[in-house]
Design a protein around this motif. Sequence first.
Motif, PDB file in Angstrom:
ATOM      1  N   GLU A 184     -21.908  -2.795   2.558  1.00 58.67           N
ATOM      2  CA  GLU A 184     -22.695  -3.593   3.499  1.00 58.67           C
ATOM      3  C   GLU A 184     -21.718  -4.527   4.201  1.00 58.67           C
ATOM      4  OE1 GLU A 184     -26.459  -5.107   1.802  1.00 58.67           O
ATOM      5  OE2 GLU A 184     -26.044  -3.774   0.122  1.00 58.67           O
ATOM      6  N   VAL A 185     -21.554  -4.293   5.509  1.00 56.35           N
ATOM      7  CA  VAL A 185     -20.501  -4.974   6.263  1.00 56.35           C
ATOM      8  C   VAL A 185     -21.114  -5.522   7.547  1.00 56.35           C
ATOM      9  CG1 VAL A 185     -18.201  -4.669   7.264  1.00 56.35           C
ATOM     10  CG2 VAL A 185     -18.864  -3.286   5.319  1.00 56.35           C
ATOM     11  N   SER A 186     -20.628  -6.685   7.985  1.00 52.99           N
ATOM     12  CA  SER A 186     -21.146  -7.286   9.220  1.00 52.99           C
ATOM     13  C   SER A 186     -20.663  -6.499  10.440  1.00 52.99           C
ATOM     14  CB  SER A 186     -20.657  -8.728   9.332  1.00 52.99           C
ATOM     15  OG  SER A 186     -19.254  -8.719   9.502  1.00 52.99           O
ATOM     16  N   GLU A 187     -21.253  -6.751  11.591  1.00 54.24           N
ATOM     17  CA  GLU A 187     -20.865  -6.016  12.800  1.00 54.24           C
ATOM     18  C   GLU A 187     -19.381  -6.185  13.098  1.00 54.24           C
ATOM     19  OE1 GLU A 187     -23.355  -6.464  16.254  1.00 54.24           O
ATOM     20  OE2 GLU A 187     -21.740  -5.838  17.597  1.00 54.24           O
ATOM     21  N   VAL A 188     -18.922  -7.424  13.102  1.00 56.29           N
ATOM     22  CA  VAL A 188     -17.506  -7.638  13.423  1.00 56.29           C
ATOM     23  C   VAL A 188     -16.624  -7.020  12.324  1.00 56.29           C
ATOM     24  CG1 VAL A 188     -17.357  -9.976  12.414  1.00 56.29           C
ATOM     25  CG2 VAL A 188     -15.811  -9.305  14.247  1.00 56.29           C
ATOM     26  N   GLY A 189     -17.167  -6.993  11.103  1.00 57.19           N
ATOM     27  CA  GLY A 189     -16.424  -6.368  10.004  1.00 57.19           C
ATOM     28  C   GLY A 189     -16.216  -4.875  10.243  1.00 57.19           C
ATOM     29  N   VAL A 190     -17.253  -4.206  10.749  1.00 55.74           N
ATOM     30  CA  VAL A 190     -17.145  -2.773  11.038  1.00 55.74           C
ATOM     31  C   VAL A 190     -16.128  -2.530  12.155  1.00 55.74           C
ATOM     32  CG1 VAL A 190     -18.380  -0.752  11.914  1.00 55.74           C
ATOM     33  CG2 VAL A 190     -19.516  -2.300  10.314  1.00 55.74           C
ATOM     34  N   ILE A 191     -16.250  -3.334  13.217  1.00 53.67           N
ATOM     35  CA  ILE A 191     -15.361  -3.166  14.374  1.00 53.67           C
ATOM     36  C   ILE A 191     -13.902  -3.367  13.945  1.00 53.67           C
ATOM     37  CG2 ILE A 191     -14.674  -4.187  16.605  1.00 53.67           C
ATOM     38  CD1 ILE A 191     -17.258  -2.603  16.807  1.00 53.67           C
ATOM     39  N   ARG A 192     -13.658  -4.451  13.207  1.00 54.75           N
ATOM     40  CA  ARG A 192     -12.262  -4.729  12.813  1.00 54.75           C
ATOM     41  C   ARG A 192     -11.737  -3.657  11.867  1.00 54.75           C
ATOM     42  NH1 ARG A 192     -12.927 -11.167  12.277  1.00 54.75           N
ATOM     43  NH2 ARG A 192     -12.780 -11.579  14.517  1.00 54.75           N
ATOM     44  N   HIS A 193     -12.588  -3.202  10.979  1.00 52.29           N
ATOM     45  CA  HIS A 193     -12.146  -2.177  10.019  1.00 52.29           C
ATOM     46  C   HIS A 193     -11.641  -0.936  10.754  1.00 52.29           C
ATOM     47  CE1 HIS A 193     -12.015   0.347   6.478  1.00 52.29           C
ATOM     48  NE2 HIS A 193     -12.797   1.227   7.075  1.00 52.29           N
ATOM     49  N   PHE A 194     -12.461  -0.422  11.673  1.00 53.61           N
ATOM     50  CA  PHE A 194     -12.065   0.835  12.316  1.00 53.61           C
ATOM     51  C   PHE A 194     -10.972   0.632  13.363  1.00 53.61           C
ATOM     52  CE2 PHE A 194     -16.105   2.105  10.388  1.00 53.61           C
ATOM     53  CZ  PHE A 194     -15.653   3.226   9.702  1.00 53.61           C
ATOM     54  N   THR A 195     -10.960  -0.548  14.001  1.00 60.34           N
ATOM     55  CA  THR A 195      -9.882  -0.806  14.961  1.00 60.34           C
ATOM     56  C   THR A 195      -8.540  -0.899  14.229  1.00 60.34           C
ATOM     57  OG1 THR A 195     -11.443  -1.955  16.375  1.00 60.34           O
ATOM     58  CG2 THR A 195      -9.113  -2.314  16.839  1.00 60.34           C
TER      59      THR A 195
ATOM     60  N   PRO B 249      -8.333  -2.305   3.403  1.00 62.61           N
ATOM     61  CA  PRO B 249      -8.843  -1.542   2.260  1.00 62.61           C
ATOM     62  C   PRO B 249      -9.863  -0.504   2.721  1.00 62.61           C
ATOM     63  CG  PRO B 249      -9.916  -3.682   2.389  1.00 62.61           C
ATOM     64  CD  PRO B 249      -8.938  -3.625   3.520  1.00 62.61           C
ATOM     65  N   LEU B 250     -10.384   0.293   1.814  1.00 59.98           N
ATOM     66  CA  LEU B 250     -11.497   1.184   2.116  1.00 59.98           C
ATOM     67  C   LEU B 250     -12.708   0.344   2.488  1.00 59.98           C
ATOM     68  CD1 LEU B 250     -11.311   3.691  -0.883  1.00 59.98           C
ATOM     69  CD2 LEU B 250     -10.594   4.097   1.474  1.00 59.98           C
ATOM     70  N   ILE B 251     -13.544   0.902   3.347  1.00 56.73           N
ATOM     71  CA  ILE B 251     -14.729   0.132   3.745  1.00 56.73           C
ATOM     72  C   ILE B 251     -15.634  -0.114   2.533  1.00 56.73           C
ATOM     73  CG2 ILE B 251     -16.239   2.045   4.472  1.00 56.73           C
ATOM     74  CD1 ILE B 251     -16.924   0.152   6.932  1.00 56.73           C
ATOM     75  N   PHE B 252     -15.560   0.779   1.550  1.00 58.69           N
ATOM     76  CA  PHE B 252     -16.369   0.611   0.341  1.00 58.69           C
ATOM     77  C   PHE B 252     -15.942  -0.638  -0.438  1.00 58.69           C
ATOM     78  CE2 PHE B 252     -16.941   5.047   1.310  1.00 58.69           C
ATOM     79  CZ  PHE B 252     -18.291   5.231   1.058  1.00 58.69           C
ATOM     80  N   ASP B 253     -14.672  -0.987  -0.284  1.00 65.26           N
ATOM     81  CA  ASP B 253     -14.189  -2.167  -0.997  1.00 65.26           C
ATOM     82  C   ASP B 253     -14.387  -3.445  -0.184  1.00 65.26           C
ATOM     83  OD1 ASP B 253     -13.412  -0.451  -2.999  1.00 65.26           O
ATOM     84  OD2 ASP B 253     -11.407  -0.180  -2.160  1.00 65.26           O
ATOM     85  N   LEU B 254     -14.881  -3.313   1.040  1.00 69.67           N
ATOM     86  CA  LEU B 254     -15.061  -4.471   1.919  1.00 69.67           C
ATOM     87  C   LEU B 254     -16.449  -5.072   1.806  1.00 69.67           C
ATOM     88  CD1 LEU B 254     -13.649  -3.569   5.437  1.00 69.67           C
ATOM     89  CD2 LEU B 254     -12.847  -5.343   3.890  1.00 69.67           C
ATOM     90  N   GLY B 255     -17.384  -4.254   1.347  1.00 72.87           N
ATOM     91  CA  GLY B 255     -18.789  -4.637   1.422  1.00 72.87           C
ATOM     92  C   GLY B 255     -19.124  -5.890   0.633  1.00 72.87           C
TER      93      GLY B 255
END
Length: 498
Positions: free
Chosen positions: A62-73, A19-25
Amino acid sequence: MSKNANNIYGASGLVFNEPLIFDLGTENHEAYSLPKSDVPEENIDDLIPANQKRDEIKGFPEVSEVGVIRHFTRLSQWNFSVDHGFYPLGSCTMKYNPKINEDIARISAFTNSHPLQPEQLSQGNLQLMNELAQDLAEISGMDKVSLQPAAGAQGELAGIMMVRAYHRKNGNPRKKVLLPDSAHGTNPATSILSGYEVVSLKSNGQGLLDPEVVKNAMDENVAALMLTNPNTLGLFEKDILEITEIVHKKGGLVYCDGANLNALMGISKIGEMGVDVMHFNLHKTFSTPHGGGGPGSGPVGVKKNLIPFLPIPIIDKKDDWYFLNYNHPQSIGKLKGFYGNFSIFLRAYAYIKTLGKENIRKVSEIAVLNANYIRSRLKEDFHLPYESPSMHECVLSDKNQLQHGVSTLDIAKSLIDYGFHPPTIYFPLIVKGALMIEPTETETKKTLDKFIEAMKDIAKRAKEDPESLHHTPLKSKVSRLDETLAARKPKLRWKPQE
Ligand SMILES: *Cc1c(COP(=O)(O)O)cnc(C)c1O
């Protein structure tokens, strides 16, 4: 899809939904942790005036570190790059970019240097730029090279502005630029931007520019002929010496679009073909990653007659001292912030120096061999608009498949299911339904064979089951998009759901 397509090719791995990162927070998740600050806290309103502060972003994720990495990967895996697989996009020279170039471009002594640093602290950088310009001059046979332009198109602009300055100095800037009908779109755009009228010259039955056609169009109102060699059909303009002589006889100049230099390096020199000015695409021929919109670099090379008009500053050397020389009264001026895209120079420099003279020639030899291999193995299945041997790329068309209702677009989109990036399509414009394939020298015969097999499989399906090609790709993250809608009504803003 035929049986073997599934097990040979690469486009069937896991593709994650995202999803969009905005919907992940989730509230109170953070991707960073900083040590406690030992600096006293200040009120932000005392430090930054209210009118320079942005508004609160509603729904900021607001996303955790691993959340950011997985999102963009995960997002990165929806795309395709030359590091994923074969990318035969004609006219773009999507060769593999050796990783050593990246290592060198990341050396901190380079990345930490600032363009406003004084000359005495920039001697190494200036030396490197000077050497790169000299290497490009040597490879092309031009007398002097400026690294300033940021892309091929800006190199063209620099070149035609110099042509104009040259003619103006001789009393008359002239009115027209001649262009073959196979030219890249940037060539007419450059000419018009520089104040010239464009005259299109028809290519002959072999896809080449005829000296007779140039002769008939050439008069004392023509400022320049712009041509590409090898041209955008991947064919060598064999009459170039005769053509450049015709132009020079009437006082015109010759611009060579050097985007296709990958076919010529170490074999023949554009500067010895009667060309007065040309550009290079470092991000094509000299292995800088590209395709994502930049940065690029389009150095411009000139013969002696145009040196006074080069963009300033010019890197000069006095004794052992490099300096930026702004004292060129006839210069067309400055085109680009500072001296161009320095990090791209580093990559090109590393590329040229790691290859050396002998291997630079090999690059072109293998690029030409690979294109001819593909052309000769596919000519039974696909229509070849021109018979002559290819240089670094070959152009096919959909003529044979169209009788079954399968178009170039269907062929290109179907290739995605086999794990390949599609070739350039519907360009050059003079070939109806063109498929322009540029394998480059960095691909092995095994990869070329897989690609050829995929193309042959598509040709077979076009005959036996054309319907199966109309809705492809089926394995990619998204299938056929409405490209017109995407271009006309792009959705560029995320709005928080109320
Ligand atoms: C790519 C290309 C250009 C333009 O170069 P950019 O670096 O994309 O501006 C011009 N002519 C030809 C033939 C090209 O292939």
